[in-house]
Design a protein around this motif. Structure first.
Motif, PDB file in Angstrom:
ATOM      1  N   ARG A  53     -10.200  33.035   3.862  1.00  0.00           N
ATOM      2  CA  ARG A  53      -9.349  31.866   4.079  1.00  0.00           C
ATOM      3  C   ARG A  53      -9.202  31.040   2.820  1.00  0.00           C
ATOM      4  O   ARG A  53     -10.130  30.922   2.012  1.00  0.00           O
ATOM      5  CB  ARG A  53      -9.911  31.019   5.217  1.00  0.00           C
ATOM      6  CG  ARG A  53      -9.757  31.703   6.565  1.00  0.00           C
ATOM      7  CD  ARG A  53     -10.190  30.819   7.711  1.00  0.00           C
ATOM      8  NE  ARG A  53     -11.628  30.659   7.774  1.00  0.00           N
ATOM      9  CZ  ARG A  53     -12.256  29.952   8.705  1.00  0.00           C
ATOM     10  NH1 ARG A  53     -11.554  29.322   9.644  1.00  0.00           N
ATOM     11  NH2 ARG A  53     -13.572  29.860   8.716  1.00  0.00           N
ATOM     12  N   SER A  54      -8.038  30.463   2.653  1.00  0.00           N
ATOM     13  CA  SER A  54      -7.714  29.707   1.445  1.00  0.00           C
ATOM     14  C   SER A  54      -7.852  28.208   1.695  1.00  0.00           C
ATOM     15  O   SER A  54      -8.075  27.750   2.827  1.00  0.00           O
ATOM     16  CB  SER A  54      -6.275  30.011   1.011  1.00  0.00           C
ATOM     17  OG  SER A  54      -5.355  29.410   1.913  1.00  0.00           O
ATOM     18  N   SER A  69     -16.313  27.951  -0.297  1.00  0.00           N
ATOM     19  CA  SER A  69     -15.550  28.675   0.721  1.00  0.00           C
ATOM     20  C   SER A  69     -15.227  27.761   1.899  1.00  0.00           C
ATOM     21  O   SER A  69     -15.850  26.707   2.081  1.00  0.00           O
ATOM     22  CB  SER A  69     -16.341  29.886   1.228  1.00  0.00           C
ATOM     23  OG  SER A  69     -17.466  29.469   1.984  1.00  0.00           O
ATOM     24  N   THR A 127       3.607  27.522  -3.466  1.00  0.00           N
ATOM     25  CA  THR A 127       2.316  26.938  -3.089  1.00  0.00           C
ATOM     26  C   THR A 127       2.456  25.442  -2.842  1.00  0.00           C
ATOM     27  O   THR A 127       1.865  24.899  -1.901  1.00  0.00           O
ATOM     28  CB  THR A 127       1.273  27.182  -4.191  1.00  0.00           C
ATOM     29  OG1 THR A 127       1.110  28.590  -4.389  1.00  0.00           O
ATOM     30  CG2 THR A 127      -0.077  26.576  -3.821  1.00  0.00           C
ATOM     31  N   VAL A 177      -6.990  25.595  -3.870  1.00  0.00           N
ATOM     32  CA  VAL A 177      -6.240  26.523  -3.019  1.00  0.00           C
ATOM     33  C   VAL A 177      -6.940  27.881  -2.962  1.00  0.00           C
ATOM     34  O   VAL A 177      -7.104  28.482  -1.902  1.00  0.00           O
ATOM     35  CB  VAL A 177      -4.787  26.678  -3.509  1.00  0.00           C
ATOM     36  CG1 VAL A 177      -4.079  27.821  -2.773  1.00  0.00           C
ATOM     37  CG2 VAL A 177      -4.023  25.368  -3.306  1.00  0.00           C
ATOM     38  N   HIS A 178      -7.387  28.363  -4.117  1.00  0.00           N
ATOM     39  CA  HIS A 178      -8.086  29.647  -4.163  1.00  0.00           C
ATOM     40  C   HIS A 178      -9.579  29.426  -3.939  1.00  0.00           C
ATOM     41  O   HIS A 178     -10.241  28.695  -4.682  1.00  0.00           O
ATOM     42  CB  HIS A 178      -7.869  30.331  -5.507  1.00  0.00           C
ATOM     43  CG  HIS A 178      -8.547  31.673  -5.596  1.00  0.00           C
ATOM     44  ND1 HIS A 178      -9.845  31.820  -6.034  1.00  0.00           N
ATOM     45  CD2 HIS A 178      -8.108  32.904  -5.263  1.00  0.00           C
ATOM     46  CE1 HIS A 178     -10.180  33.100  -5.986  1.00  0.00           C
ATOM     47  NE2 HIS A 178      -9.144  33.776  -5.516  1.00  0.00           N
ATOM     48  N   TYR A 225      -2.591  26.467  -9.193  1.00  0.00           N
ATOM     49  CA  TYR A 225      -1.321  27.027  -8.743  1.00  0.00           C
ATOM     50  C   TYR A 225      -0.228  25.971  -8.815  1.00  0.00           C
ATOM     51  O   TYR A 225      -0.169  25.051  -7.991  1.00  0.00           O
ATOM     52  CB  TYR A 225      -1.446  27.565  -7.322  1.00  0.00           C
ATOM     53  CG  TYR A 225      -2.351  28.776  -7.238  1.00  0.00           C
ATOM     54  CD1 TYR A 225      -1.914  30.025  -7.648  1.00  0.00           C
ATOM     55  CD2 TYR A 225      -3.656  28.652  -6.770  1.00  0.00           C
ATOM     56  CE1 TYR A 225      -2.749  31.133  -7.586  1.00  0.00           C
ATOM     57  CE2 TYR A 225      -4.496  29.761  -6.712  1.00  0.00           C
ATOM     58  CZ  TYR A 225      -4.039  30.983  -7.116  1.00  0.00           C
ATOM     59  OH  TYR A 225      -4.859  32.081  -7.064  1.00  0.00           O
ATOM     60  N   ASP A 241     -14.230  27.051  -5.946  1.00  0.00           N
ATOM     61  CA  ASP A 241     -14.979  28.292  -6.156  1.00  0.00           C
ATOM     62  C   ASP A 241     -15.501  28.435  -7.584  1.00  0.00           C
ATOM     63  O   ASP A 241     -16.387  29.251  -7.835  1.00  0.00           O
ATOM     64  CB  ASP A 241     -14.129  29.510  -5.774  1.00  0.00           C
ATOM     65  CG  ASP A 241     -12.889  29.660  -6.643  1.00  0.00           C
ATOM     66  OD1 ASP A 241     -12.351  28.636  -7.103  1.00  0.00           O
ATOM     67  OD2 ASP A 241     -12.463  30.811  -6.870  1.00  0.00           O
ATOM     68  N   ASP A 285      -5.556  26.941   4.332  1.00  0.00           N
ATOM     69  CA  ASP A 285      -6.076  27.068   5.700  1.00  0.00           C
ATOM     70  C   ASP A 285      -6.983  25.884   6.040  1.00  0.00           C
ATOM     71  O   ASP A 285      -6.899  25.310   7.122  1.00  0.00           O
ATOM     72  CB  ASP A 285      -6.861  28.379   5.852  1.00  0.00           C
ATOM     73  CG  ASP A 285      -5.993  29.607   5.672  1.00  0.00           C
ATOM     74  OD1 ASP A 285      -4.866  29.605   6.190  1.00  0.00           O
ATOM     75  OD2 ASP A 285      -6.439  30.564   5.020  1.00  0.00           O
ATOM     76  N   THR A 339      -5.670  22.218  -7.955  1.00  0.00           N
ATOM     77  CA  THR A 339      -5.480  23.656  -8.045  1.00  0.00           C
ATOM     78  C   THR A 339      -4.756  24.064  -9.319  1.00  0.00           C
ATOM     79  O   THR A 339      -4.024  23.269  -9.910  1.00  0.00           O
ATOM     80  CB  THR A 339      -4.684  24.157  -6.816  1.00  0.00           C
ATOM     81  OG1 THR A 339      -4.445  25.560  -6.926  1.00  0.00           O
ATOM     82  CG2 THR A 339      -3.341  23.433  -6.716  1.00  0.00           C
TER      83      THR A 339
END
Length: 271
Positions: A62-63, A36, A90, A56-57, A85, A11, A66, A83
């Motif tokens: 939906r992430s 996305s 996570t 992840v973000h 995270y 993103d 997903d 990511t």
């Protein structure tokens, strides 16, 4: 291996640009900016990437987790998490999606060399162990309820293969409830029925929730009772933003599902 195609689902546009430029220098081809899950699934259908780099973000509901589950269970495309995270929760959620590697974005900048090596490792593993699994093409529709089928003759057809492209909608509503020309027929518990674009009807013994997890991305749930095919040969149009015209019916989009439906339509269509 040098000409492998990479999809970066990220993103942050700045990070996408850095990764894309680095991979191009390594002689990979790189898909367009994809922030996305909905857009990623469209891009996958178009370009068939060899490896997916997955944050992840992401934008939308939906992430990346997903999408990772979809890539692993339905599409069988290898992917690498990239990511910020770094928390344990996570990481272990990621493990459940069968990723190839989990790379944490380090500050002040991501270690591009680590990402490139992870891609080469993944491609080498894929070459040595090619998957023989294929995507499902459709469903086997029941011609009647299972107990009724047991009473039919030995040569009577009980299940019919139906391509996803030929299905207009799935529903748990009583049959013909929206058709004044036919008498309403209550649906038995634990069944749903679906209609093809030519008007033929079949049953499935499952729930809408379980079915949604296995359907390709042109299908979207619009309320508690319907999953519809949003492909242009099925979707007739939107009605004031709150209903969809499908198979000659005007089906309401419930508030709970409006964002997901809007995001899917925006990912599939311009304007």
């Amino acid at each position: 291996m040098q000409h492998a195609h990479i999809l970066i689902v990220e993103d942050e546009a700045v990070l996408y640009d850095r990764l894309a430029q680095a991979l191009l220098k390594e002689h990979f081809s790189v898909a367009d900016y994809t922030p996305s899950v909905a857009q990623a699934l469209i891009e996958i259908e178009k370009t068939k990437p060899d490896v997916v780099l997955l944050d992840v973000h992401l934008r939308g509901e939906r992430s990346g987790l997903d999408l990772g589950k979809i890539l692993s269970e339905k599409m069988h495309i290898p992917f690498i998490y990239v990511t910020k995270y770094a928390d344990t929760a996570t990481f272990f959620k990621g493990l459940q999606t069968n990723h190839e590697q989990f790379i944490v974005k380090t500050k002040p900048k991501l270690n591009i060399e680590e990402v490139v090596r992870a891609i080469h490792t993944t491609l080498s593993r894929k070459q040595k162990n090619p998957t023989i699994l294929t995507e499902k093409k459709g469903v086997m529709g029941l011609t009647d309820y299972l107990d009724e089928l047991k009473e039919k003759g030995y040569q009577d057809i009980s299940r019919v293969p139906i391509l996803y492209d030929d299905i207009a909608f799935f529903t748990v509503k009583s049959k013909y409830e929206n058709n004044p020309k036919k008498e309403t027929e209550n649906l038995r518990a634990n069944y749903l029925w679906f209609q093809t674009v030519t008007g033929k009807e079949y049953y499935l013994k499952t729930s809408l929730r379980k079915l949604q997890e296995q359907l390709p991305e042109q299908f979207e749930r619009i309320n508690e009772s319907y999953i519809v095919n949003l492909d242009p040969h099925v979707l007739e149009g939107r009605i004031n933003g709150s209903r969809l015209a499908v198979a000659g019916m005007a089906l309401s989009i419930k508030e709970t599902y409006k964002d997901a439906v809007r995001n899917k339509i925006e990912a599939l269509y311009l304007g």
